[in-house]
Scaffold this motif. Structure first.
Motif, mmCIF file in Angstrom:
data_model
loop_
_atom_site.group_PDB
_atom_site.id
_atom_site.type_symbol
_atom_site.label_atom_id
_atom_site.label_comp_id
_atom_site.label_asym_id
_atom_site.label_seq_id
_atom_site.Cartn_x
_atom_site.Cartn_y
_atom_site.Cartn_z
ATOM 1 N N SER A 46 0.792 -1.139 0.068
ATOM 2 C CA SER A 46 -0.157 -0.014 -0.004
ATOM 3 C C SER A 46 0.846 1.490 -0.011
ATOM 4 O O SER A 46 2.031 1.415 0.734
ATOM 5 N N PHE A 47 0.598 2.173 -0.911
ATOM 6 C CA PHE A 47 1.197 3.125 -1.061
ATOM 7 C C PHE A 47 0.754 4.690 -1.358
ATOM 8 O O PHE A 47 -0.465 4.658 -1.709
ATOM 9 N N GLY A 48 1.373 5.701 -1.419
ATOM 10 C CA GLY A 48 0.698 7.173 -1.217
ATOM 11 C C GLY A 48 1.742 7.858 -2.134
ATOM 12 O O GLY A 48 3.015 7.715 -2.158
ATOM 13 N N LEU A 49 1.162 8.661 -2.930
ATOM 14 C CA LEU A 49 1.883 9.584 -3.745
ATOM 15 C C LEU A 49 1.641 11.072 -3.273
ATOM 16 O O LEU A 49 0.691 11.590 -3.071
ATOM 17 N N LEU A 50 2.913 11.696 -2.819
ATOM 18 C CA LEU A 50 2.851 13.013 -2.502
ATOM 19 C C LEU A 50 3.647 14.125 -3.747
ATOM 20 O O LEU A 50 4.500 13.612 -4.145
ATOM 21 N N SER A 51 2.895 15.120 -3.624
ATOM 22 C CA SER A 51 3.281 16.092 -4.524
ATOM 23 C C SER A 51 3.584 17.169 -3.445
ATOM 24 O O SER A 51 2.582 17.910 -2.956
ATOM 25 N N SER A 52 4.817 17.596 -3.173
ATOM 26 C CA SER A 52 5.192 18.715 -2.156
ATOM 27 C C SER A 52 4.445 17.935 -0.939
ATOM 28 O O SER A 52 5.247 16.782 -0.462
ATOM 29 N N THR A 53 3.824 18.632 -0.229
ATOM 30 C CA THR A 53 3.276 17.985 1.024
ATOM 31 C C THR A 53 1.732 17.529 0.909
ATOM 32 O O THR A 53 1.016 17.157 2.000
ATOM 33 N N HIS A 54 1.277 17.552 -0.353
ATOM 34 C CA HIS A 54 -0.157 16.963 -0.640
ATOM 35 C C HIS A 54 -0.120 15.554 -1.121
ATOM 36 O O HIS A 54 0.546 15.277 -2.061
ATOM 37 N N LEU A 55 -1.103 14.926 -0.539
ATOM 38 C CA LEU A 55 -1.441 13.562 -0.888
ATOM 39 C C LEU A 55 -2.201 13.587 -2.157
ATOM 40 O O LEU A 55 -3.111 14.088 -2.099
ATOM 41 N N ILE A 56 -1.596 13.076 -3.193
ATOM 42 C CA ILE A 56 -2.294 13.110 -4.493
ATOM 43 C C ILE A 56 -2.857 11.787 -5.182
ATOM 44 O O ILE A 56 -3.492 11.819 -6.399
ATOM 45 N N GLY A 57 -2.172 10.621 -4.713
ATOM 46 C CA GLY A 57 -2.755 9.355 -4.993
ATOM 47 C C GLY A 57 -2.627 8.416 -3.902
ATOM 48 O O GLY A 57 -1.511 8.771 -3.026
ATOM 49 N N VAL A 84 -6.571 8.534 -7.325
ATOM 50 C CA VAL A 84 -5.746 9.967 -7.802
ATOM 51 C C VAL A 84 -6.749 11.271 -7.694
ATOM 52 O O VAL A 84 -8.080 11.096 -7.997
ATOM 53 N N ALA A 85 -6.202 12.063 -7.115
ATOM 54 C CA ALA A 85 -6.960 13.314 -7.069
ATOM 55 C C ALA A 85 -7.681 13.694 -8.446
ATOM 56 O O ALA A 85 -6.942 13.509 -9.452
ATOM 57 N N PRO A 86 -8.889 14.034 -8.455
ATOM 58 C CA PRO A 86 -9.722 14.220 -9.705
ATOM 59 C C PRO A 86 -9.233 15.053 -10.743
ATOM 60 O O PRO A 86 -8.907 14.943 -12.015
ATOM 61 N N GLU A 87 -8.745 16.204 -10.139
ATOM 62 C CA GLU A 87 -7.859 17.254 -11.081
ATOM 63 C C GLU A 87 -6.495 16.670 -11.755
ATOM 64 O O GLU A 87 -5.852 17.186 -12.910
ATOM 65 N N LEU A 88 -5.978 15.614 -11.357
ATOM 66 C CA LEU A 88 -4.584 14.957 -11.861
ATOM 67 C C LEU A 88 -4.817 13.678 -12.389
ATOM 68 O O LEU A 88 -3.879 12.945 -12.583
ATOM 69 N N GLN A 89 -6.126 13.220 -12.593
ATOM 70 C CA GLN A 89 -6.153 11.884 -13.145
ATOM 71 C C GLN A 89 -5.752 12.001 -14.569
ATOM 72 O O GLN A 89 -5.868 13.116 -15.196
ATOM 73 N N GLY A 90 -5.246 10.942 -15.417
ATOM 74 C CA GLY A 90 -4.932 10.809 -16.552
ATOM 75 C C GLY A 90 -3.448 11.329 -16.819
ATOM 76 O O GLY A 90 -3.134 11.354 -17.846
ATOM 77 N N LEU A 91 -2.712 11.493 -15.777
ATOM 78 C CA LEU A 91 -1.416 12.165 -15.872
ATOM 79 C C LEU A 91 -0.467 11.020 -15.586
ATOM 80 O O LEU A 91 0.884 11.242 -15.611
ATOM 81 N N GLY A 92 -0.862 9.726 -15.367
ATOM 82 C CA GLY A 92 -0.047 8.490 -15.367
ATOM 83 C C GLY A 92 0.110 8.232 -13.624
ATOM 84 O O GLY A 92 1.081 7.237 -13.333
ATOM 85 N N HIS A 93 -0.183 8.844 -12.600
ATOM 86 C CA HIS A 93 -0.173 8.614 -11.304
ATOM 87 C C HIS A 93 -0.935 7.233 -10.969
ATOM 88 O O HIS A 93 -0.298 6.788 -10.092
ATOM 89 N N GLY A 94 -1.960 7.016 -11.507
ATOM 90 C CA GLY A 94 -2.382 5.647 -11.267
ATOM 91 C C GLY A 94 -1.631 4.388 -11.770
ATOM 92 O O GLY A 94 -1.427 3.683 -11.088
ATOM 93 N N GLN A 95 -1.117 4.492 -13.063
ATOM 94 C CA GLN A 95 -0.188 3.413 -13.335
ATOM 95 C C GLN A 95 1.042 3.395 -12.661
ATOM 96 O O GLN A 95 1.401 2.335 -12.268
#
Length: 168
Positions: A46-57, A84-95
């Motif tokens: 189980s993993f999280g994706l952070l962009s700066s300090t925000h969880l985006i996935g 994945v945060a809705p505004e960032l979907q389709g950018l490869g984060h889910g993959q």
């Protein structure tokens, strides 16, 4: 810059907020939540994706069992939710989240994995509905969306009910 972290290092409140944003606040009424009932997510997968300090996935995996009518059962891993945060979907984060989980699973013995999802999207990670036609879930679901990844060629029941693996 995006950073992959163990989900256990992420703020639980941020995870819940991300899941609400990605799937709606009614998400806990879905069948997948019945499969997780009474279990804890598997930290190694189980993993999280952070962009700066925000969880985006995030991606979470859970222990489940398939129980055949003859009493045989087999342990599997339930994959999801993959959020994945809705505004960032389709950018490869889910993959990226899926690939990190698949890579980690290979280190954990490549267990059989099941998920409810789109075969066209998740097929690239080895998931297919080809062997799940005889499987059932404890709530409503579309049979063609019940997917299996069994790269370790584990012997699994042809028919059975999937439920949470709450251990003994």
């Amino acid at each position: 810059m995006v950073e992959l972290l163990p989900l256990s290092a992420c703020d639980p409140g941020a995870i819940e907020n991300l899941l609400d944003a990605a799937f709606g606040t009614d998400r806990k009424s879905r069948t997948a939540y019945l499969l997780r009932d009474g279990t804890a997510c598997m930290p190694a997968l189980s993993f999280g994706l952070l962009s700066s300090t925000h969880l985006i996935g995030s991606i979470q995996c859970w222990p489940v069992l398939i129980e055949a009518s003859d009493g045989d059962s087999a342990a599997m891993v339930l994959v999801g939710p993959v959020a994945v945060a809705p505004e960032l979907q389709g950018l490869g984060h889910g993959q990226a989240l899926m690939q990190a989980m698949v890579d980690a699973a290979m280190l954990e013995g490549n267990p059989p994995m099941v998920m409810i999802g789109d075969a066209e999207y998740y097929g690239r990670f080895g998931f297919s509905a080809a062997e799940t036609a005889g499987w059932n879930l404890p709530g409503p679901f579309e049979q063609n969306r019940l997917l299996l990844r069994n790269e370790g060629d584990y012997i699994l029941p042809l028919t059975g009910m999937i439920g949470p693996d709450i251990g003994d």
